[in-house]
Design a protein around this motif. Structure first.
Motif, PDB file in Angstrom:
ATOM      1  N   ALA A 391       0.865  -1.058   0.034  1.00 58.99           N
ATOM      2  CA  ALA A 391       0.106   0.020   0.065  1.00 58.99           C
ATOM      3  C   ALA A 391       0.645   1.196  -0.026  1.00 58.99           C
ATOM      4  N   VAL A 392       0.304   2.300  -0.632  1.00 60.84           N
ATOM      5  CA  VAL A 392       0.994   3.445  -0.514  1.00 60.84           C
ATOM      6  C   VAL A 392       0.588   4.442   0.565  1.00 60.84           C
ATOM      7  N   SER A 393       1.852   5.017   1.263  1.00 59.71           N
ATOM      8  CA  SER A 393       1.762   5.586   2.293  1.00 59.71           C
ATOM      9  C   SER A 393       0.695   7.216   2.237  1.00 59.71           C
ATOM     10  N   VAL A 394       0.041   7.380   3.160  1.00 55.51           N
ATOM     11  CA  VAL A 394      -0.644   8.423   2.951  1.00 55.51           C
ATOM     12  C   VAL A 394      -0.835   9.313   4.355  1.00 55.51           C
ATOM     13  N   PRO A 395      -1.154  10.738   4.361  1.00 50.81           N
ATOM     14  CA  PRO A 395      -1.247  11.309   5.711  1.00 50.81           C
ATOM     15  C   PRO A 395      -2.235  10.807   6.578  1.00 50.81           C
ATOM     16  N   VAL A 396      -3.519  10.400   6.219  1.00 46.34           N
ATOM     17  CA  VAL A 396      -4.568  10.159   7.005  1.00 46.34           C
ATOM     18  C   VAL A 396      -5.099   8.797   6.634  1.00 46.34           C
ATOM     19  N   SER A 397      -5.478   8.009   7.593  1.00 46.81           N
ATOM     20  CA  SER A 397      -5.745   6.492   7.542  1.00 46.81           C
ATOM     21  C   SER A 397      -7.167   6.686   6.655  1.00 46.81           C
ATOM     22  N   PRO A 398      -7.433   5.746   5.852  1.00 48.56           N
ATOM     23  CA  PRO A 398      -8.797   5.642   5.277  1.00 48.56           C
ATOM     24  C   PRO A 398      -9.964   5.358   6.199  1.00 48.56           C
ATOM     25  N   GLN A 399      -9.343   4.679   7.148  1.00 46.98           N
ATOM     26  CA  GLN A 399     -10.772   4.596   8.226  1.00 46.98           C
ATOM     27  C   GLN A 399     -11.220   5.765   8.844  1.00 46.98           C
ATOM     28  N   GLN A 400     -10.540   6.747   8.651  1.00 42.07           N
ATOM     29  CA  GLN A 400     -10.825   8.090   9.312  1.00 42.07           C
ATOM     30  C   GLN A 400     -11.529   9.122   8.143  1.00 42.07           C
ATOM     31  N   ALA A 460      -8.038  14.818   1.737  1.00 36.53           N
ATOM     32  CA  ALA A 460      -8.266  14.747   0.377  1.00 36.53           C
ATOM     33  C   ALA A 460      -7.177  14.102  -0.390  1.00 36.53           C
ATOM     34  N   LYS A 461      -6.046  14.497  -0.023  1.00 40.24           N
ATOM     35  CA  LYS A 461      -4.660  13.990  -0.493  1.00 40.24           C
ATOM     36  C   LYS A 461      -4.663  12.547  -0.338  1.00 40.24           C
ATOM     37  N   LEU A 463      -7.303  10.461   0.018  1.00 39.70           N
ATOM     38  CA  LEU A 463      -8.344  10.052  -1.013  1.00 39.70           C
ATOM     39  C   LEU A 463      -7.774  10.238  -2.442  1.00 39.70           C
ATOM     40  N   ALA A 464      -7.283  11.105  -2.643  1.00 38.42           N
ATOM     41  CA  ALA A 464      -6.871  11.103  -4.297  1.00 38.42           C
ATOM     42  C   ALA A 464      -5.779  10.229  -4.708  1.00 38.42           C
ATOM     43  N   THR A 465      -4.960  10.122  -3.527  1.00 34.21           N
ATOM     44  CA  THR A 465      -3.833   8.821  -4.019  1.00 34.21           C
ATOM     45  C   THR A 465      -4.407   7.584  -4.342  1.00 34.21           C
ATOM     46  N   ALA A 466      -5.458   7.222  -3.649  1.00 32.16           N
ATOM     47  CA  ALA A 466      -6.478   5.883  -3.965  1.00 32.16           C
ATOM     48  C   ALA A 466      -7.047   5.987  -5.327  1.00 32.16           C
ATOM     49  N   LEU A 467      -7.057   7.240  -5.891  1.00 33.14           N
ATOM     50  CA  LEU A 467      -7.990   7.280  -7.156  1.00 33.14           C
ATOM     51  C   LEU A 467      -6.747   7.916  -8.052  1.00 33.14           C
ATOM     52  N   PRO A 468      -5.879   6.892  -8.544  1.00 33.06           N
ATOM     53  CA  PRO A 468      -4.700   7.460  -9.598  1.00 33.06           C
ATOM     54  C   PRO A 468      -5.511   8.457 -10.851  1.00 33.06           C
ATOM     55  N   GLY A 469      -4.960   9.459 -11.174  1.00 30.16           N
ATOM     56  CA  GLY A 469      -5.200  10.462 -12.215  1.00 30.16           C
ATOM     57  C   GLY A 469      -6.493  11.241 -11.835  1.00 30.16           C
ATOM     58  N   CYS A 470      -6.946  11.269 -10.856  1.00 33.50           N
ATOM     59  CA  CYS A 470      -8.168  12.203 -10.371  1.00 33.50           C
ATOM     60  C   CYS A 470      -7.799  13.626 -10.299  1.00 33.50           C
ATOM     61  N   ALA A 471      -8.905  14.277 -10.327  1.00 29.29           N
ATOM     62  CA  ALA A 471      -8.463  15.849 -10.392  1.00 29.29           C
ATOM     63  C   ALA A 471      -9.082  16.088  -8.718  1.00 29.29           C
ATOM     64  N   MET A 472      -8.617  17.299  -8.358  1.00 30.98           N
ATOM     65  CA  MET A 472      -8.782  17.828  -6.935  1.00 30.98           C
ATOM     66  C   MET A 472      -9.548  18.984  -7.045  1.00 30.98           C
ATOM     67  N   ARG A 473     -10.683  19.208  -6.500  1.00 34.67           N
ATOM     68  CA  ARG A 473     -11.199  20.506  -6.364  1.00 34.67           C
ATOM     69  C   ARG A 473     -11.757  20.945  -4.955  1.00 34.67           C
ATOM     70  N   PRO A 474     -11.154  21.986  -4.612  1.00 31.09           N
ATOM     71  CA  PRO A 474     -11.427  22.466  -3.382  1.00 31.09           C
ATOM     72  C   PRO A 474     -13.018  23.234  -3.385  1.00 31.09           C
ATOM     73  N   VAL A 475     -13.737  23.145  -2.411  1.00 27.34           N
ATOM     74  CA  VAL A 475     -14.985  23.644  -2.219  1.00 27.34           C
ATOM     75  C   VAL A 475     -15.334  24.083  -0.786  1.00 27.34           C
ATOM     76  N   SER A 476     -15.255  25.208  -0.640  1.00 30.68           N
ATOM     77  CA  SER A 476     -15.583  25.957   0.681  1.00 30.68           C
ATOM     78  C   SER A 476     -16.751  25.525   1.332  1.00 30.68           C
ATOM     79  N   GLY A 477     -17.077  25.194   2.461  1.00 29.49           N
ATOM     80  CA  GLY A 477     -17.967  24.877   2.922  1.00 29.49           C
ATOM     81  C   GLY A 477     -18.482  23.550   3.044  1.00 29.49           C
ATOM     82  N   LEU A 478     -17.926  22.781   2.296  1.00 32.06           N
ATOM     83  CA  LEU A 478     -18.379  21.400   1.990  1.00 32.06           C
ATOM     84  C   LEU A 478     -18.473  20.366   3.118  1.00 32.06           C
TER      85      LEU A 478
END
Length: 517
Positions: A391-400, A460-461, A463-478
């Motif tokens: 598995a690829v290391s990410v900043p936050v556990s998927p379980q969270q 978000a980073k 989650l994006a790591t788990a979806l190779p090639g995806c785009a990230m879109r910030p949405v305030s208040g989401l």
């Protein structure tokens, strides 16, 4: 690291423990003891024996306490010494008048409770380590420590203090009022009924019979760490919490008692809140075990006896945890090591489960938690039951990370496939994917998008790591729930894990997996 386990580390300036607990003298001279007939010496035990059982209790204080006594026995110290140490333990009747209890399983189950107790800490230290505010007289930490029948494994299951609980019928120890069974947060059981009601509530929720009860507070925790000469903690990212004053840069740190308390209390390091704190508490226990088992102190019974005397100043345990139990455990702990310990948290099914009059709670996953506690009753290991995927290391556990999946294409069931794949990878999806609702003639989304509130950018980073090639879109208040809009480019979900991500069927890790390399 060459850390000195027993050296002469300065002790924290703590207030005197409560009057019902005898306090050994502070000066170096050992208190006189009445002569006892010499006892036969048993064979010396391997140094790793000691740290095993009680350490897992997050509040290593009491843990190490009872453990230390066991180690003395394992090291060949006789019944007389153990008897002398036992007299320093404060006693509570944690099992008084208990009826209709769960059936006994294999192995031993210890309920390790960490209480507030900040009123015993000096004003200077309370200010320094940001322990202000009135004590809550409740449990800050609750753990079930399961010792296997063969005494070769210790499994620690953390029960978050904000867990939704059904408190049994009881009489409030403060108001003396009779209460029918009612919902509460788990840590309220101690406030209303002390150790006895806490044990009853935990047994009622887990159906695991508790054999012994150990309790430790802030004071004990700080003193324990200082007596041990500090504990080494590693972090791959900066940890900062204004509320506790925790401020650790990336790297390795040797924490003293006050700093260790900041580390295990911090809950505002990131969005993981209490669950992140529980993981840090378990990481700290693993480090404490590693420190104890790697040090030569277990080979020096005299030093161990002196330290045990200090630790026992404020131990509270049930009446049944006495000399015989200590000797039995001590002699059985010969093969203990960090890899023999395993840590997990009861599986959470619903975050932010609101209860009128109580507020936001953590609702356990009924199926998974039932299976976890059955494993404890059956004396089965919790970690290492599955082959682990790379598995690829990410900043936050998927379980969270909470995720809502929507289908941005005209392909039927794509949303369901993405939701299922993310859930299999450990992400907490809603399980109810929906359509984006394309306008007539509008083309389908060609690229998968992760929409996120900037306040949850680390999630978000991950989650994006788990979806190779995806785009990230910030949405305030989401808000805290991230959104995935599945595009036609979706192929699969990549396995990811965090520094503290728990692996295995029950999300368990062994102690050697989380200590400094």
């Amino acid at each position: 690291m060459g850390l000195r386990f027993w050296g002469a580390p300065p002790r924290t300036t703590t207030a005197e423990v409560s009057s019902h607990v005898p306090t050994p003298p502070r000066h170096p001279a050992a208190p006189p003891r009445p002569p006892r007939p010499p006892q036969p010496q048993g064979p010396p035990a391997a140094p790793r024996a000691a740290a095993r059982v009680r350490q897992r209790p997050r509040w290593a204080s009491r843990a190490v306490t009872a453990l230390s006594v066991g180690v003395l026995a394992a090291a060949g110290i006789g019944h007389s010494v153990v008897n002398g140490l036992e007299t320093g333990i404060g006693r509570v009747d944690a099992f008084k008048d208990m009826k209709n209890r769960p059936a006994s399983g294999n192995g031993m189950n210890v309920l390790l409770v960490g209480t507030d107790g900040r009123e015993k800490i000096s004003r200077e230290e309370r200010d320094k380590y940001r322990l202000g505010g009135a004590p809550c007289h409740c449990t800050d930490t609750i753990m079930i420590v399961h010792i296997s029948e063969d005494r070769d494994r210790a499994s620690v299951v953390s029960l978050p203090r904000d867990s939704y609980a059904e408190m049994p019928e009881h009489v409030d120890r403060n108001s003396r009022k009779h209460h029918r069974a009612h919902p509460v947060k788990l840590n309220a059981a101690y406030a209303e009924g002390g150790p006895n009601l806490t044990v009853r509530t935990v047994e009622n929720m887990t159906k695991v019979k508790i054999d012994h009860y150990l309790e430790v507070d802030f004071t004990s925790f700080m003193k324990t760490v200082d007596v041990l000469g500090g504990v080494e903690i590693c972090t791959s990212r900066a940890l900062k919490d204004h509320n506790t004053g925790l401020d650790l840069a990336v790297g390795t740190h040797e924490l003293n008692g006050g700093q260790a308390l900041q580390y295990v209390r911090s809950r505002y390091v990131d969005a993981a809140a209490d669950l992140g704190r529980v993981q840090r508490q378990q990481r700290f226990l693993a480090a404490l075990i590693a420190k104890t088992t790697s040090s030569g102190v277990l080979l020096n019974p005299v030093k161990f006896r002196d330290v045990a005397g200090t630790l026992l100043e404020s131990v509270r345990a049930d009446e049944g945890f006495g000399t015989t139990e200590m000797l039995t455990l001590g002699r059985a702990m010969r093969n203990f090591s960090p890899s023999s310990s395993e840590f997990t948290t009861v599986p959470i099914g619903k975050m932010g489960y609101r209860v009128p009059g109580i507020g936001s709670t953590l609702k356990w996953d009924e199926a998974k938690s039932r299976k976890l506690f059955q494993a404890l009753r059956d004396d089965k290991p919790l970690a290492g039951q599955r082959a682990r995927r790379k598995a690829v290391s990410v900043p936050v556990s998927p379980q969270q990370i909470r995720v809502q999946v929507d289908n941005g294409t005209a392909t039927p069931d794509l949303g369901k496939r993405v939701d299922k794949a993310l859930r299999a990878a450990g992400f907490r999806t809603t399980g109810t994917p929906g359509p984006v609702g394309l306008a007539p003639g509008a083309p389908p989304a060609a690229r998968t998008v992760v929409a996120f509130d900037p306040r949850w950018d680390r999630s978000a980073k991950s989650l994006a790591t788990a979806l190779p090639g995806c785009a990230m879109r910030p949405v305030s208040g989401l808000g805290p729930v991230l959104k995935v809009v599945a595009g036609t480019d979706f192929r699969s979900v990549r396995a990811v894990r965090a520094e503290d991500a728990f692996q295995g069927e029950f999300g368990a890790v062994t102690g050697d997996q989380v200590v400094c390399p």
